[in-house]
Design an enzyme around this catalytic site. Structure first.
Site, PDB file in Angstrom:
ATOM      1  N   HIS A 242       0.848  -1.189   0.000  1.00 21.05           N
ATOM      2  CA  HIS A 242       0.000   0.000   0.000  1.00 21.05           C
ATOM      3  C   HIS A 242       0.883   1.239   0.000  1.00 21.05           C
ATOM      4  CE1 HIS A 242      -3.115   2.880   1.155  1.00 21.05           C
ATOM      5  NE2 HIS A 242      -3.933   1.995   0.610  1.00 21.05           N
ATOM      6  N   GLU A 296      -7.760  -5.298  -0.405  1.00 18.73           N
ATOM      7  CA  GLU A 296      -8.284  -6.030  -1.552  1.00 18.73           C
ATOM      8  C   GLU A 296      -8.194  -7.546  -1.382  1.00 18.73           C
ATOM      9  OE1 GLU A 296     -10.056  -4.317  -3.096  1.00 18.73           O
ATOM     10  OE2 GLU A 296      -9.174  -2.816  -4.399  1.00 18.73           O
TER      11      GLU A 296
HETATM   12  N1  ACO Z   1       4.048  -7.535  -4.959  1.00 19.87           N
HETATM   13  C1  ACO Z   1       5.359  -7.509  -5.264  1.00 19.87           C
HETATM   14  N2  ACO Z   1       6.128  -6.409  -5.161  1.00 19.87           N
HETATM   15  C2  ACO Z   1       5.513  -5.295  -4.717  1.00 19.87           C
HETATM   16  C3  ACO Z   1       4.154  -5.248  -4.368  1.00 19.87           C
HETATM   17  C4  ACO Z   1       3.412  -6.433  -4.501  1.00 19.87           C
HETATM   18  N3  ACO Z   1       2.128  -6.483  -4.201  1.00 19.87           N
HETATM   19  N4  ACO Z   1       3.852  -3.996  -3.967  1.00 19.87           N
HETATM   20  C5  ACO Z   1       4.950  -3.275  -4.073  1.00 19.87           C
HETATM   21  N5  ACO Z   1       5.979  -4.056  -4.527  1.00 19.87           N
HETATM   22  C6  ACO Z   1       7.345  -3.658  -4.765  1.00 19.87           C
HETATM   23  C7  ACO Z   1       7.443  -2.963  -6.123  1.00 19.87           C
HETATM   24  O1  ACO Z   1       7.723  -3.883  -7.162  1.00 19.87           O
HETATM   25  C8  ACO Z   1       8.565  -1.998  -5.904  1.00 19.87           C
HETATM   26  O2  ACO Z   1       9.777  -2.686  -6.050  1.00 19.87           O
HETATM   27  P1  ACO Z   1      11.032  -1.973  -6.776  1.00 19.87           P
HETATM   28  O3  ACO Z   1      11.370  -0.801  -5.895  1.00 19.87           O
HETATM   29  O4  ACO Z   1      12.076  -3.046  -6.769  1.00 19.87           O
HETATM   30  O5  ACO Z   1      10.560  -1.554  -8.129  1.00 19.87           O
HETATM   31  C9  ACO Z   1       8.405  -1.592  -4.432  1.00 19.87           C
HETATM   32  O6  ACO Z   1       7.702  -2.665  -3.800  1.00 19.87           O
HETATM   33  C10 ACO Z   1       7.636  -0.315  -4.243  1.00 19.87           C
HETATM   34  O7  ACO Z   1       6.499  -0.361  -5.064  1.00 19.87           O
HETATM   35  P2  ACO Z   1       5.697   0.932  -5.518  1.00 19.87           P
HETATM   36  O8  ACO Z   1       4.909   0.602  -6.743  1.00 19.87           O
HETATM   37  O9  ACO Z   1       6.603   2.115  -5.573  1.00 19.87           O
HETATM   38  O10 ACO Z   1       4.802   1.154  -4.282  1.00 19.87           O
HETATM   39  P3  ACO Z   1       3.449   1.951  -4.291  1.00 19.87           P
HETATM   40  O11 ACO Z   1       3.352   2.610  -2.995  1.00 19.87           O
HETATM   41  O12 ACO Z   1       3.295   2.830  -5.483  1.00 19.87           O
HETATM   42  O13 ACO Z   1       2.451   0.725  -4.487  1.00 19.87           O
HETATM   43  C11 ACO Z   1       0.521  -0.512  -4.657  1.00 19.87           C
HETATM   44  C12 ACO Z   1       1.272   0.545  -3.856  1.00 19.87           C
HETATM   45  C13 ACO Z   1       0.183   0.052  -6.044  1.00 19.87           C
HETATM   46  C14 ACO Z   1      -0.773  -0.861  -3.953  1.00 19.87           C
HETATM   47  C15 ACO Z   1       1.428  -1.776  -4.794  1.00 19.87           C
HETATM   48  O14 ACO Z   1       1.807  -2.262  -3.512  1.00 19.87           O
HETATM   49  C16 ACO Z   1       0.782  -2.867  -5.646  1.00 19.87           C
HETATM   50  O15 ACO Z   1       0.897  -2.822  -6.873  1.00 19.87           O
HETATM   51  N6  ACO Z   1       0.096  -3.879  -5.012  1.00 19.87           N
HETATM   52  C17 ACO Z   1      -0.561  -4.910  -5.736  1.00 19.87           C
HETATM   53  C18 ACO Z   1      -1.903  -4.400  -6.278  1.00 19.87           C
HETATM   54  C19 ACO Z   1      -2.933  -4.178  -5.160  1.00 19.87           C
HETATM   55  O16 ACO Z   1      -3.041  -4.964  -4.224  1.00 19.87           O
HETATM   56  N7  ACO Z   1      -3.706  -3.072  -5.291  1.00 19.87           N
HETATM   57  C20 ACO Z   1      -4.740  -2.698  -4.331  1.00 19.87           C
HETATM   58  C21 ACO Z   1      -4.268  -1.582  -3.436  1.00 19.87           C
HETATM   59  S1  ACO Z   1      -5.445  -1.194  -2.170  1.00 19.87           S
HETATM   60  C22 ACO Z   1      -6.572  -0.118  -2.874  1.00 19.87           C
HETATM   61  O17 ACO Z   1      -6.258   0.617  -3.763  1.00 19.87           O
HETATM   62  C23 ACO Z   1      -7.955  -0.050  -2.385  1.00 19.87           C
END
Ligand code: ACO
Length: 354
Positions: A242, A296
């Site tokens: 998140h 989620e």
């Molecule tokens: N699985 C694997 N790796 C992850 C995940 C995940 N679920 N979430 C973050 N990471 C990793 C990214 O790959 C990234 O790695 P890197 O630095 O090596 O590139 C690092 O963690 C940071 O990720 P960001 O995308 O910068 O983090 P952000 O804060 O933008 O992401 C998000 C938040 C979009 C929710 C992300 O965790 C994600 O994509 N999760 C999966 C999708 C999901 O569950 N969405 C629902 C969110 S809840 C809602 O909106 C109601």
């Protein structure tokens, strides 16, 4: 420069606060722990829109709005059946009046709740059912979906879900609603912008893919191998991580508790094993960044257990989040400034400047 607007403060709000370090969500002076499972969605909507549980936004008015939506949009349903459920709900909402009145706010609140079950039933070859304005909102949604009055545990679970997702600070869809409201366009325009933002898999479009991931895993013994393969492909584990929460998402806890009140099914047993494995793998992959279970993950399990098909999950999310979008749009329109950030130009310059 804050790409993605991380940590940028764009507005003040009296509606909700997400404390990512404490893992706490506050809605108008109440923590989610006080609200989820304890108040009905109608009361939460009244709290968001009126500032009190018992204001003009009453259960009776929301019930009447459900009936009004049904009778004004029922005839449109056959023409919308070629669209995916979420797109059909959005297209129907686009036909609502576009002003800032409480009447329009109530219609918007009612619209996804009435349209989603109606579209699902017609798609299944069944007749759409009229709302019963006397029933509680969550009970009526399930009745319109299933064709009979649901058990109390199901109503309680859906009510808990709708309350849990109703508002969440300046998330992407709420920000989209506020941007549109800041131009003084109507509430329907703001809600349509929010719906567009909600649809993406990084926001409200994640729970369907959570179930796809569980299907791919299939059984607890395969969890490790399948999740490792997903990560090795460079993909994300859906339902984890998140932008704001650095500890567990409190909404995931609220939904896990609601699920505990329902019959345990095989998928839930599998999900618990997948969650444990996913958290371990994510800790190993990103030791410096806490990636915890988000709302989620348990949304997928709860909506599946309630009988919603996975392609309708985002529309069900919109049933709850609509309350937050409208409250934010009204707050923004009432006192906010036109939202107009700047960008840094990195394209080519015209010849006379270069
Ligand atoms: N699985 C694997 N790796 C992850 C995940 C995940 N679920 N979430 C973050 N990471 C990793 C990214 O790959 C990234 O790695 P890197 O630095 O090596 O590139 C690092 O963690 C940071 O990720 P960001 O995308 O910068 O983090 P952000 O804060 O933008 O992401 C998000 C938040 C979009 C929710 C992300 O965790 C994600 O994509 N999760 C999966 C999708 C999901 O569950 N969405 C629902 C969110 S809840 C809602 O909106 C109601």
């Amino acid at each position: 420069m804050a790409i993605g607007l991380d940590d940028v403060v764009a507005t003040e709000t009296a509606l909700s606060d997400v404390d990512g370090l404490a893992g706490r969500l506050i809605i108008r002076g109440h923590s989610l722990d006080e609200l989820a499972g304890r108040v009905r969605f109608e009361e939460l909507a009244a709290l968001l829109l009126d500032g009190a549980f018992d204001g003009p936004v009453s259960a009776a008015r929301i019930g009447r709005a459900r009936a009004e939506i049904y009778f004004s949009l029922e005839k449109r349903i056959p023409a919308l059946m070629h669209l995916p459920v979420f797109g059909a709900v959005r297209a129907a909402i686009a036909e609502l009046p576009d002003d800032g009145s409480l009447e329009t706010a109530l219609l918007l609140l009612a619209a996804p709740a009435v349209l989603t079950p109606a579209l699902l039933r017609v798609r299944a070859g069944l007749p759409a059912l009229e709302p019963d304005p006397r029933l509680p909102h969550a009970a009526d949604i399930l009745r319109m979906l299933r064709g009979h009055l649901p058990a109390d545990a199901s109503v309680h679970a859906l009510d808990t879900y709708l309350v849990t997702v109703a508002d969440h600070g300046l998330n992407a869809s709420t920000f989209a609603a506020r941007v549109v409201a800041s131009t003084q366009a109507g509430l329907t325009s703001a809600a349509l912008a929010a719906l567009g933002a909600l649809k993406g898999p990084l926001h409200g479009g994640a729970p369907g893919p959570v179930l796809d991931m569980l299907d791919e895993v299939g059984s607890a013994e395969r969890a490790e191998a399948v999740l490792v393969a997903i990560l090795e492909r460079g993909e994300r584990l859906m339902g984890f991580g998140h932008r704001i929460y650095r500890v567990r998402d409190p909404r995931a806890d609220a939904l896990k508790a609601a699920l505990a009140g329902m019959r345990r099914n095989e998928r839930l047993t599998l999900a618990l094993a997948v969650e444990e494995t996913a958290l371990r793998l994510l800790r190993a992959k990103k030791p410096d960044r806490r990636l915890e279970t988000n709302v989620e993950f348990y949304t997928a399990l709860l909506l599946d257990a309630l009988g919603f098909p996975r392609d309708a999950f985002t529309a069900v999310f919109a049933m709850g989040r609509m309350a937050g979008w409208i409250a934010h749009a009204r707050e923004q329109a009432a006192g906010g400034r036109l939202i107009r950030p700047r960008s840094i130009y990195v394209g080519p310059m015209p010849r006379e400047v270069a």
